[in-house]
Design a protein around this motif. Structure first.
Motif, PDB file in Angstrom:
ATOM      1  N   ARG A  21       6.618  -4.407 -13.078  1.00  0.00           N
ATOM      2  CA  ARG A  21       6.538  -3.821 -11.735  1.00  0.00           C
ATOM      3  C   ARG A  21       7.725  -4.245 -10.890  1.00  0.00           C
ATOM      4  O   ARG A  21       8.250  -5.339 -11.043  1.00  0.00           O
ATOM      5  N   SER A  22       8.119  -3.361 -10.004  1.00  0.00           N
ATOM      6  CA  SER A  22       9.186  -3.663  -9.045  1.00  0.00           C
ATOM      7  C   SER A  22       8.623  -4.548  -7.937  1.00  0.00           C
ATOM      8  O   SER A  22       7.400  -4.713  -7.809  1.00  0.00           O
ATOM      9  N   SER A  23       9.516  -5.058  -7.088  1.00  0.00           N
ATOM     10  CA  SER A  23       9.019  -5.827  -5.940  1.00  0.00           C
ATOM     11  C   SER A  23       8.266  -4.910  -4.981  1.00  0.00           C
ATOM     12  O   SER A  23       7.309  -5.332  -4.342  1.00  0.00           O
ATOM     13  N   ALA A  24       8.670  -3.639  -4.914  1.00  0.00           N
ATOM     14  CA  ALA A  24       7.919  -2.689  -4.067  1.00  0.00           C
ATOM     15  C   ALA A  24       6.487  -2.556  -4.573  1.00  0.00           C
ATOM     16  O   ALA A  24       5.523  -2.592  -3.794  1.00  0.00           O
ATOM     17  N   MET A  25       6.340  -2.413  -5.894  1.00  0.00           N
ATOM     18  CA  MET A  25       5.003  -2.279  -6.475  1.00  0.00           C
ATOM     19  C   MET A  25       4.196  -3.564  -6.266  1.00  0.00           C
ATOM     20  O   MET A  25       3.014  -3.510  -5.905  1.00  0.00           O
ATOM     21  N   ALA A  26       4.842  -4.720  -6.473  1.00  0.00           N
ATOM     22  CA  ALA A  26       4.123  -5.988  -6.294  1.00  0.00           C
ATOM     23  C   ALA A  26       3.603  -6.095  -4.865  1.00  0.00           C
ATOM     24  O   ALA A  26       2.454  -6.517  -4.639  1.00  0.00           O
ATOM     25  N   ALA A  27       4.427  -5.694  -3.899  1.00  0.00           N
ATOM     26  CA  ALA A  27       4.000  -5.775  -2.495  1.00  0.00           C
ATOM     27  C   ALA A  27       2.827  -4.837  -2.228  1.00  0.00           C
ATOM     28  O   ALA A  27       1.866  -5.207  -1.537  1.00  0.00           O
ATOM     29  N   GLN A  28       2.875  -3.628  -2.789  1.00  0.00           N
ATOM     30  CA  GLN A  28       1.781  -2.668  -2.564  1.00  0.00           C
ATOM     31  C   GLN A  28       0.493  -3.143  -3.246  1.00  0.00           C
ATOM     32  O   GLN A  28      -0.606  -2.968  -2.707  1.00  0.00           O
ATOM     33  N   LEU A  29       0.619  -3.750  -4.428  1.00  0.00           N
ATOM     34  CA  LEU A  29      -0.576  -4.236  -5.131  1.00  0.00           C
ATOM     35  C   LEU A  29      -1.246  -5.378  -4.362  1.00  0.00           C
ATOM     36  O   LEU A  29      -2.453  -5.591  -4.483  1.00  0.00           O
ATOM     37  N   ALA A  30      -0.444  -6.093  -3.575  1.00  0.00           N
ATOM     38  CA  ALA A  30      -0.985  -7.217  -2.802  1.00  0.00           C
ATOM     39  C   ALA A  30      -1.473  -6.764  -1.428  1.00  0.00           C
ATOM     40  O   ALA A  30      -1.994  -7.576  -0.656  1.00  0.00           O
TER      41      ALA A  30
END
Ligand code: ADP
Ligand code: MG
Length: 321
Positions: free
Chosen positions: A235-244
């Motif tokens: 996952r990208s950092s964008a995805m990690a942020a959205q998952l959190a």
């Protein structure tokens, strides 16, 4: 401007790989001795595959990129392309930008545009790409075996996050927004990876409709099952942020089934794990081991952090569902 002037101005280029390119009733191509031809076509329809008003240069790139991705998944070297265009009007600014995006990617991969068709109509971009692969060496969906490692290149779900943002379902900002927009509009076909996987991978698919659906095609074609850990999905950092964040469910849907990723998902014997990690380093492309194939033809199980199966799994994007 007539149809012929349009073709002449924007799409006729000297053919380097072909016996005869644009300008006659058909192109002539000569495959290398001992090679098979891999052929694929993909259609991008305004309003369905891209938003009306989408930037023309990026469309030129993407219409070719999605086809190169299919050839990459076969382990084929792309060589020739044909371009069928329906356009509502002759807009020279649009045509020049579209051709720039198309030829920049074609030149980067040594692909000749050898023909096509041009007609008036609702905007529709259809590219056929032909490639070459040594006879018998193409990478198919059918060869995966129980016990194989399952791998994915790059990151998953970023293009789908960009769409979710445009539709107002999530909110992306700054670098996250730019990264996801680039994934959506400028996908990088994994051609070098596909070629390098010849002789290593047992099965390959490109992830165009989402991991769950596309890995599912490999499992069905190879008559096996698979267990994948959600935390292992790249996952990208964008995805990690959205998952959190508050929209975790939408982010999970994008990660598992968003589509438009154009990454390669492949299987290989576990004995090749170290070689594949080294290959990723050599190509400068992250390759992530996401799970393991199981011998039973039992479908895909995705486990969450506590080891529980996620059920039901989100479905892949299907135009007719
Ligand atoms: P025909 O009527 O014989 O099918 P066309 O008039 O449609 O031929 O096309 C003339 C030539 O231009 C052909 O070589 C065709 O492949 C090529 N061509 C037409 N449109 C395009 C396009 N958008 N891109 C590249 N080549 C094209
Ligand atoms: Mg003709």
């Amino acid at each position: 401007m007539t149809e012929f002037e349009l073709i002449e101005r924007y799409f006729r280029r000297p053919a380097r790989n072909a016996v005869l390119g644009v300008g006659d009733d058909a192109a002539l191509i000569a495959p290398s001795p001992g090679f098979e031809i891999a052929a694929t076509v993909d259609m991008l329809l305004e309003g369905r595959h891209f938003f009306a008003g989408a930037e023309a240069e990026a469309l030129g790139h993407k219409t070719l990129a999605v086809n190169l991705s299919d050839l990459a998944a076969m382990g084929a070297t792309p060589r020739w392309a044909l371009l069928a265009l329906a356009l509502p009007s002759v807009d020279e600014g649009w045509l020049a930008a579209f051709a720039r995006g198309f030829f920049a990617l074609a030149d980067a991969h040594g692909v000749d545009l050898v023909g096509g068709d041009t007609t008036r109509g609702p905007r529709n971009l259809c590219v056929t790409v032909l490639g070459e692969v040594p006879a018998g060496k193409a990478l198919r969906r059918t060869g995966a075996k129980g016990g194989d490692s399952i791998w994915v290149s790059g990151t998953l779900g970023d293009a789908a996050l960009a769409i979710a943002h445009r539709l107002g379902r999530i909110r992306l900002e700054g670098a996250d927004l730019a990264d996801c927009e680039r994934a959506l509009t400028r996908p990088a076909p994994r051609v070098a990876l596909g070629l390098a996987l010849r002789g290593i991978a047992t099965a390959v698919i490109d992830v165009s409709d989402g991991l769950v659906g596309d890995l599912g095609h490999v499992l069905d074609a190879s008559r096996i099952g698979a267990t994948v850990d959600i935390d292992a999905l790249p996952r990208s950092s964008a995805m990690a942020a959205q998952l959190a964040g508050a929209q975790r469910d939408i982010a999970l849907l994008c990660l598992l089934a968003g589509g438009d990723d154009y990454e390669l998902c492949f299987t290989a014997p576990r004995a090749r794990d170290a070689a594949i990690a080294a290959l990723g380093a050599r190509l400068g492309l992250p390759l992530r081991r996401i799970g393991i194939a199981t011998a039973q033809h039992a479908g895909l199980e995705v486990r969450d952090a506590s080891g529980h199966s996620i059920e039901p799994l989100p479905r892949a994007f299907d135009h007719f569902a």
